[in-house]
Design an enzyme around this catalytic site. Structure first.
Site, PDB file in Angstrom:
ATOM      1  NE  ARG A 103      -3.860   0.595   2.022  1.00  0.00           N
ATOM      2  CZ  ARG A 103      -5.059   0.698   2.595  1.00  0.00           C
ATOM      3  NH1 ARG A 103      -5.239   1.485   3.650  1.00  0.00           N
ATOM      4  NH2 ARG A 103      -6.086   0.002   2.130  1.00  0.00           N
ATOM      5  CG  HIS A 130      -8.519   0.021  -2.525  1.00  0.00           C
ATOM      6  ND1 HIS A 130      -7.674  -1.020  -2.166  1.00  0.00           N
ATOM      7  CD2 HIS A 130      -9.214   0.339  -1.390  1.00  0.00           C
ATOM      8  CE1 HIS A 130      -7.852  -1.316  -0.893  1.00  0.00           C
ATOM      9  NE2 HIS A 130      -8.778  -0.518  -0.403  1.00  0.00           N
ATOM     10  CD  GLN A 133     -13.065  -1.901  -0.156  1.00  0.00           C
ATOM     11  OE1 GLN A 133     -12.260  -1.753   0.743  1.00  0.00           O
ATOM     12  NE2 GLN A 133     -14.277  -2.402   0.059  1.00  0.00           N
ATOM     13  CG  ASP A 218     -13.526   6.111  -0.527  1.00  0.00           C
ATOM     14  OD1 ASP A 218     -13.384   5.930   0.702  1.00  0.00           O
ATOM     15  OD2 ASP A 218     -12.548   6.158  -1.315  1.00  0.00           O
ATOM     16  CB  CYS A 258     -14.383   1.058   0.569  1.00  0.00           C
ATOM     17  SG  CYS A 258     -13.791   2.753   0.572  1.00  0.00           S
ATOM     18  NE  ARG A 286     -10.668  -5.413   1.227  1.00  0.00           N
ATOM     19  CZ  ARG A 286      -9.879  -4.376   1.554  1.00  0.00           C
ATOM     20  NH1 ARG A 286     -10.419  -3.278   2.033  1.00  0.00           N
ATOM     21  NH2 ARG A 286      -8.575  -4.419   1.351  1.00  0.00           N
TER      22      ARG A 286
HETATM   23  N1   CP Z   1     -11.262  -0.108   2.858  1.00  0.00           N
HETATM   24  C1   CP Z   1      -9.956  -0.230   3.213  1.00  0.00           C
HETATM   25  O1   CP Z   1      -9.066  -0.538   2.404  1.00  0.00           O
HETATM   26  O2   CP Z   1      -9.751  -0.036   4.535  1.00  0.00           O
HETATM   27  P1   CP Z   1      -8.346   0.170   5.246  1.00  0.00           P
HETATM   28  O3   CP Z   1      -7.811   1.498   4.799  1.00  0.00           O
HETATM   29  O4   CP Z   1      -8.668   0.129   6.707  1.00  0.00           O
HETATM   30  O5   CP Z   1      -7.424  -0.937   4.826  1.00  0.00           O
HETATM   31  N1  NVA Z   2      -9.969   6.682  -1.014  1.00  0.00           N
HETATM   32  C1  NVA Z   2      -9.565   6.250   0.295  1.00  0.00           C
HETATM   33  C2  NVA Z   2      -9.779   4.793   0.456  1.00  0.00           C
HETATM   34  C3  NVA Z   2      -9.461   4.247   1.821  1.00  0.00           C
HETATM   35  C4  NVA Z   2      -9.661   2.765   1.905  1.00  0.00           C
HETATM   36  C5  NVA Z   2      -8.103   6.623   0.523  1.00  0.00           C
HETATM   37  O1  NVA Z   2      -7.297   6.445  -0.399  1.00  0.00           O
HETATM   38  O2  NVA Z   2      -7.778   7.100   1.607  1.00  0.00           O
END
Ligand code: CP
Ligand code: NVA
Length: 303
Positions: A103, A130, A133, A218, A258, A286
Site C-alpha cells: 500500500r 484499490h 477492495q 468513499d 469501503c 475483504r
Molecule cells: N477499505 C480499506 O481498504 O480499509 P483500510 O484502509 O482500513 O485498509
Molecule cells: N480513497 C480512500 C480509500 C481508503 C480505503 C483513501 O485512499 O484514503
C-alpha cells in the site's frame, strides 16, 4: 510464470468469477470450521506506507488461516525509504518471500516493484486504484442480489482511487456504473475501461442514483490529500449519502462504503446504520476475497 494484481483487469472476467466462487467456498469452510492450509510454509511481506485497518488485518489473518505467515513491514523501517532502490529491494525480497502486498502513494512504484520482483505483487491501494477492495465489493453484491451483470451501482462522492477501480471492475464485469461528482473531483480519464459494462460520469447525484441497485461512497479526503480539506468538503456537501438520496434510488437499494467512514460527512449515521446499509458484510468479505487472491497467486497448485 508469476502473476501480479496491480489493477482489476490483471484478471479476466472469467478469472474474477472463479475467484468469487473460491471466496464463497473459503467463507463456507471458515464458517464450518474446516481447516484448509494450501499456503503452508509461505510468507507474504506486507509493505504499508499508509494507514490501514481492513487491508492489513484481512491479508494478515488470511495468510494465517491458509497456513502461511505474514510480515507487516512499513516503508520507514525498511531501507527502501532510506534510498535503497525499488529494483534492489524487489530482488532481495523475492529471495525471502512468496508474495508482496504493498500500500503506497505512487502507482508507478508498484509497477516498478512488480517488474523487478520474481514473486507476485498485490496492490493494497495506491493513489490510483484499490482493486482488492472492489473485488470484495463485487462478491458482496453477488451475495445480496444473486447477480452481477446488469447491476446498477451509483458511486456518489469524490472521484478517487476507489472510483477508478470501480470503473474498471464495472466495465469488465458487465455492470452499469454511474459516477456523480463535482467537475473538479472527477475521476481520471479512462483508457483502461474496456469491457461490456457501461460507465457514465455526471454531476447530479439524484440522476446517478435513479433506479440504482447500489449506492456507493468513499471518503471525500483520501490519504495523502489532507491539505485539500475545507474547500473540497464544501464542494462535496451536495453529494452526501443521506436519506433523501437513498429515497431517490430503488426501494430496496443497498448502501455500500469501503470504510473508514466519516459519519455526517460523506454519509449520515442514519444511513450508515440503517436498513439499506451492508457496509459491515462488505468489510467482512475483504477477508474471504483476500484469501482467494492469496491462494490464486501464491499457491503453486493454482493455475
Ligand atoms: N477499505 C480499506 O481498504 O480499509 P483500510 O484502509 O482500513 O485498509
Ligand atoms: N480513497 C480512500 C480509500 C481508503 C480505503 C483513501 O485512499 O484514503
Amino acid at each position: 510464470m508469476k502473476r501480479d494484481l496491480l489493477a482489476i483487469n490483471d484478471f479476466s472476467q472469467e478469472e474474477i468469477l472463479d475467484l468469487l466462487d473460491k471466496s464463497a467456498d473459503l467463507k463456507e469452510k471458515r464458517q464450518k470450521g474446516i481447516e484448509y492450509l494450501p499456503l503452508k510454509g509461505k510468507t507474504l511481506g506486507m509493505i504499508f506506507n499508509k494507514n490501514s485497518t481492513r487491508t492489513r488485518i484481512s491479508f494478515e489473518v488470511g495468510m494465517y488461516e491458509l497456513g502461511g505467515h505474514a510480515l507487516f513491514l512499513t516503508g520507514d523501517q525498511l531501507q527502501l525509504n532510506r534510498g535503497e532502490t525499488l529494483r534492489d529491494s524487489a530482488q532481495v525480497l523475492s529471495r525471502y518471500l512468496n508474495g508482496i502486498l504493498i500500500r503506497t502513494y505512487d502507482h508507478e512504484e508498484i509497477i516498478a516493484l512488480a517488474k523487478h520482483a520474481t514473486i507476485p505483487v498485490i496492490n493494497g491501494l495506491t493513489d490510483f486504484n484499490h482493486p482488492v477492495q472492489i473485488l470484495a465489493d463485487i462478491l458482496t453484491i453477488k451475495e445480496k442480489l444473486g447477480r452481477i451483470k446488469g447491476v446498477k451501482v451509483a458511486y456518489v462522492g469524490d472521484g478517487n482511487n476507489v472510483t477508478h477501480s470501480w470503473m474498471t471492475g464495472a466495465s469488465l464485469m458487465g455492470m452499469h456504473l454511474t459516477v456523480a461528482c463535482p467537475l473538479s473531483c472527477k475521476p481520471l480519464s479512462t483508457p483502461w475501461m474496456e469491457g461490456e459494462g457501461k460507465v457514465e460520469i455526471m454531476e447530479d447525484p439524484f440522476e446517478a442514483v435513479k433506479n440504482a441497485d447500489v449506492i456507493y461512497t468513499d471518503v471525500w479526503i483520501s490519504m495523502g490529500q489532507e491539505e485539500e480539506n475545507e474547500d473540497k468538503k464544501k464542494l462535496l456537501h451536495p453529494y452526501q449519502i443521506n436519506q433523501k438520496l437513498v429515497d431517490a434510488a430503488k426501494k430496496d437499494v443497498l448502501v455500500m462504503h469501503c470504510l473508514p467512514a466519516h459519519r455526517e460527512m460523506e454519509i449520515t449515521a442514519e444511513v450508515l446504520d440503517g436498513k439499506h446499509s451492508i457496509v459491515f458484510d462488505q468489510a467482512e468479505n475483504r477477508l474471504h476475497v483476500q484469501k482467494a487472491i492469496l491462494e490464486k497467486l501464491l499457491s503453486p497448485s493454482q493455475p
